[in-house]
Write a protein that holds these residues in place. Structure first.
Motif, PDB file in Angstrom:
ATOM      1  N   LEU A   1       0.715  -1.215   0.068  1.00 50.70           N
ATOM      2  CA  LEU A   1       0.218   0.109  -0.095  1.00 50.70           C
ATOM      3  C   LEU A   1       0.772   1.167  -0.036  1.00 50.70           C
ATOM      4  O   LEU A   1       0.769   2.141  -0.538  1.00 50.70           O
ATOM      5  N   GLU A   2       2.069   1.316   0.661  1.00 48.37           N
ATOM      6  CA  GLU A   2       2.777   2.571   0.806  1.00 48.37           C
ATOM      7  C   GLU A   2       3.323   2.894  -0.514  1.00 48.37           C
ATOM      8  O   GLU A   2       3.519   4.016  -1.077  1.00 48.37           O
ATOM      9  N   THR A   3       4.018   1.965  -1.407  1.00 48.06           N
ATOM     10  CA  THR A   3       4.471   1.886  -2.738  1.00 48.06           C
ATOM     11  C   THR A   3       3.446   2.402  -3.613  1.00 48.06           C
ATOM     12  O   THR A   3       3.538   3.379  -4.477  1.00 48.06           O
ATOM     13  N   PHE A   4       2.294   1.695  -3.586  1.00 48.67           N
ATOM     14  CA  PHE A   4       1.045   2.179  -4.397  1.00 48.67           C
ATOM     15  C   PHE A   4       0.784   4.059  -4.019  1.00 48.67           C
ATOM     16  O   PHE A   4       0.558   4.758  -5.043  1.00 48.67           O
ATOM     17  N   ILE A   5       0.746   4.362  -2.759  1.00 44.36           N
ATOM     18  CA  ILE A   5       0.248   5.705  -2.489  1.00 44.36           C
ATOM     19  C   ILE A   5       1.608   6.599  -2.993  1.00 44.36           C
ATOM     20  O   ILE A   5       1.361   7.772  -3.496  1.00 44.36           O
ATOM     21  N   ARG A   6       2.792   6.286  -2.640  1.00 45.23           N
ATOM     22  CA  ARG A   6       4.081   7.010  -3.062  1.00 45.23           C
ATOM     23  C   ARG A   6       3.974   7.116  -4.678  1.00 45.23           C
ATOM     24  O   ARG A   6       4.201   8.257  -5.260  1.00 45.23           O
ATOM     25  N   ASN A   7       3.490   6.136  -5.298  1.00 45.24           N
ATOM     26  CA  ASN A   7       3.336   6.234  -6.874  1.00 45.24           C
ATOM     27  C   ASN A   7       2.281   7.133  -7.204  1.00 45.24           C
ATOM     28  O   ASN A   7       2.352   8.010  -8.033  1.00 45.24           O
ATOM     29  N   ALA A   8       1.038   6.959  -6.664  1.00 48.62           N
ATOM     30  CA  ALA A   8      -0.184   7.872  -6.949  1.00 48.62           C
ATOM     31  C   ALA A   8       0.208   9.312  -6.457  1.00 48.62           C
ATOM     32  O   ALA A   8      -0.482  10.145  -7.099  1.00 48.62           O
ATOM     33  N   LEU A   9       0.947   9.528  -5.624  1.00 51.66           N
ATOM     34  CA  LEU A   9       1.235  11.090  -4.976  1.00 51.66           C
ATOM     35  C   LEU A   9       2.385  11.710  -5.973  1.00 51.66           C
ATOM     36  O   LEU A   9       2.372  12.607  -5.962  1.00 51.66           O
ATOM     37  N   LEU A  10       2.888  11.008  -6.864  1.00 55.11           N
ATOM     38  CA  LEU A  10       3.853  11.547  -7.692  1.00 55.11           C
ATOM     39  C   LEU A  10       5.122  12.058  -6.851  1.00 55.11           C
ATOM     40  O   LEU A  10       5.435  13.254  -7.145  1.00 55.11           O
ATOM     41  N   ILE A  11       5.540  11.529  -5.807  1.00 55.36           N
ATOM     42  CA  ILE A  11       6.575  12.081  -5.186  1.00 55.36           C
ATOM     43  C   ILE A  11       7.935  11.852  -5.930  1.00 55.36           C
ATOM     44  O   ILE A  11       8.412  12.707  -5.818  1.00 55.36           O
ATOM     45  N   GLY A  12       8.162  10.762  -6.388  1.00 51.22           N
ATOM     46  CA  GLY A  12       9.590  10.702  -7.188  1.00 51.22           C
ATOM     47  C   GLY A  12      10.884  11.146  -6.729  1.00 51.22           C
ATOM     48  O   GLY A  12      11.655  11.632  -7.211  1.00 51.22           O
ATOM     49  N   VAL A  13      11.102  10.495  -5.321  1.00 53.68           N
ATOM     50  CA  VAL A  13      12.229  10.943  -4.630  1.00 53.68           C
ATOM     51  C   VAL A  13      12.993   9.576  -4.865  1.00 53.68           C
ATOM     52  O   VAL A  13      14.371   9.465  -5.008  1.00 53.68           O
ATOM     53  N   LEU A  14      12.504   8.428  -4.573  1.00 52.22           N
ATOM     54  CA  LEU A  14      13.188   7.104  -4.548  1.00 52.22           C
ATOM     55  C   LEU A  14      12.931   6.225  -5.674  1.00 52.22           C
ATOM     56  O   LEU A  14      11.787   6.602  -6.316  1.00 52.22           O
ATOM     57  N   ASP A  15      13.860   5.394  -5.805  1.00 52.48           N
ATOM     58  CA  ASP A  15      13.210   4.256  -7.055  1.00 52.48           C
ATOM     59  C   ASP A  15      11.962   3.692  -6.837  1.00 52.48           C
ATOM     60  O   ASP A  15      11.430   3.195  -8.003  1.00 52.48           O
ATOM     61  N   GLU A  16      11.518   3.427  -5.560  1.00 54.85           N
ATOM     62  CA  GLU A  16      10.244   2.809  -5.415  1.00 54.85           C
ATOM     63  C   GLU A  16       9.012   3.716  -5.917  1.00 54.85           C
ATOM     64  O   GLU A  16       7.786   3.200  -6.104  1.00 54.85           O
ATOM     65  N   ASP A  17       9.511   4.824  -5.941  1.00 53.00           N
ATOM     66  CA  ASP A  17       8.190   5.785  -5.994  1.00 53.00           C
ATOM     67  C   ASP A  17       8.061   5.774  -7.811  1.00 53.00           C
ATOM     68  O   ASP A  17       6.865   6.424  -8.223  1.00 53.00           O
ATOM     69  N   VAL A  18       8.658   5.039  -8.750  1.00 53.04           N
ATOM     70  CA  VAL A  18       8.123   5.017 -10.100  1.00 53.04           C
ATOM     71  C   VAL A  18       8.367   3.648 -10.545  1.00 53.04           C
ATOM     72  O   VAL A  18       8.280   2.991 -11.551  1.00 53.04           O
ATOM     73  N   SER A  19       8.245   2.762  -9.370  1.00 46.97           N
ATOM     74  CA  SER A  19       8.312   1.293  -9.727  1.00 46.97           C
ATOM     75  C   SER A  19       6.943   0.543 -10.357  1.00 46.97           C
ATOM     76  O   SER A  19       7.202  -0.531 -10.965  1.00 46.97           O
ATOM     77  N   LEU A  20       6.008   1.112 -10.190  1.00 45.78           N
ATOM     78  CA  LEU A  20       4.478   0.442 -10.784  1.00 45.78           C
ATOM     79  C   LEU A  20       4.702   0.774 -12.071  1.00 45.78           C
ATOM     80  O   LEU A  20       4.408   0.000 -12.961  1.00 45.78           O
ATOM     81  N   ASN A  21       5.293   2.012 -12.560  1.00 44.61           N
ATOM     82  CA  ASN A  21       5.121   2.593 -13.895  1.00 44.61           C
ATOM     83  C   ASN A  21       6.270   3.495 -14.238  1.00 44.61           C
ATOM     84  O   ASN A  21       6.418   4.612 -13.603  1.00 44.61           O
ATOM     85  N   PRO A  22       7.464   3.159 -14.590  1.00 46.33           N
ATOM     86  CA  PRO A  22       8.630   3.745 -14.784  1.00 46.33           C
ATOM     87  C   PRO A  22       8.501   5.240 -15.251  1.00 46.33           C
ATOM     88  O   PRO A  22       9.275   6.016 -15.190  1.00 46.33           O
ATOM     89  N   VAL A  23       7.551   5.096 -16.571  1.00 45.60           N
ATOM     90  CA  VAL A  23       7.500   6.637 -17.022  1.00 45.60           C
ATOM     91  C   VAL A  23       6.988   7.707 -16.277  1.00 45.60           C
ATOM     92  O   VAL A  23       6.944   8.822 -16.830  1.00 45.60           O
TER      93      VAL A  23
END
Length: 249
Positions: free
Chosen positions: A13-35
């Motif tokens: 859930l944390e990874t999903f939220i960080r992706n959804a919020l477009l934080i983009g500081v760590l590699d995990e923040d773009v792990s679901l969809n690299p673009v």
């Protein structure tokens, strides 16, 4: 092998939220969809867009100088931090700021080019053969240099050429090209997860080659739906908000 190793991570859930919020500081923040890394930069840019636009109204060259200076500072900081290209995430708050500065000319040159096109609309004429030659030269030089800043200038040059009457603009108004142009942003965002999902789901049943051939078709269909039911309503909503904030009926 690449398709089998592109998603080797567990999703929580944390990874999903960080992706959804477009934080983009760590590699995990773009792990679901690299673009998504580019949306992160665009989101940060939107915060300072008005300031850049106001600066452009005063002086295009000042805007270009500021964004170029920001790029050089960002490049220096990223190099000092040991971040290797391609620059997608900053790995820290400082790195995220440096990453944003690194890509600032993409937006600064775009604003300056748009302002120039609007103020010189219908005044510039370039022969068709020269337009094609210039576009080829822009892309060729950028390919040889192969640097983000070079591609930024080349892309801006191609857009300026495309804004003029001639063979380039004529090619871009063809219906198939217009269709791809409309869905291109959605296609960019959605093609990677569809490619990965298609490979994982269908390869055991229809083979890798067929799966890879199926992915572009599914991506195009999904992008068309995304454009129709996500992009267009979002654009219309933004226009209504802008109209309301401006106090116009």
């Amino acid at each position: 092998p690449w398709t089998q190793t592109a998603w080797p991570f567990e999703t929580d859930l944390e990874t999903f939220i960080r992706n959804a919020l477009l934080i983009g500081v760590l590699d995990e923040d773009v792990s679901l969809n690299p673009v998504i890394w580019s949306l992160v930069v665009e989101l940060r840019f939107s915060i300072i867009f008005v300031g850049l636009a106001l600066l452009c109204r005063r002086s295009r060259w000042s805007l270009i100088a500021v964004t170029m200076g920001g790029h050089l500072i960002g490049r220096l900081v990223l190099n000092k931090m040991g971040v290797s290209p391609p620059f997608l995430v900053g790995e820290s708050i400082l790195g995220a700021v440096a990453l944003t500065l690194f890509y600032l000319p993409s937006f600064g040159l775009g604003i300056a080019a748009a302002d120039w096109m609007l103020s010189h609309k219908g005044q510039i004429r370039i022969d068709g053969w020269l337009q094609i030659a210039l576009c080829g030269a822009f892309v060729g030089v950028a390919k040889i240099i192969n640097d983000d800043l070079a591609w930024c200038f080349a892309s801006t040059g191609v857009v300026l050429i495309a804004s003029l009457p001639g063979p380039v603009s004529s090619a871009l108004i063809l219906r198939p090209v217009q269709f791809l142009g409309k869905i291109s942003y959605s296609l960019y965002l959605i093609h990677f997860p569809i490619l990965m999902a298609t490979t994982y789901v269908f390869t055991p049943h229809i083979g890798l080659v067929t799966s890879l051939l199926l992915a572009p078709t599914l991506s195009t269909l999904a992008a068309a739906l995304m454009y129709r039911y996500v992009e267009v309503p979002g654009i219309n909503f933004g226009k209504r908000c802008a109209t309301a904030l401006a106090g116009r009926p």
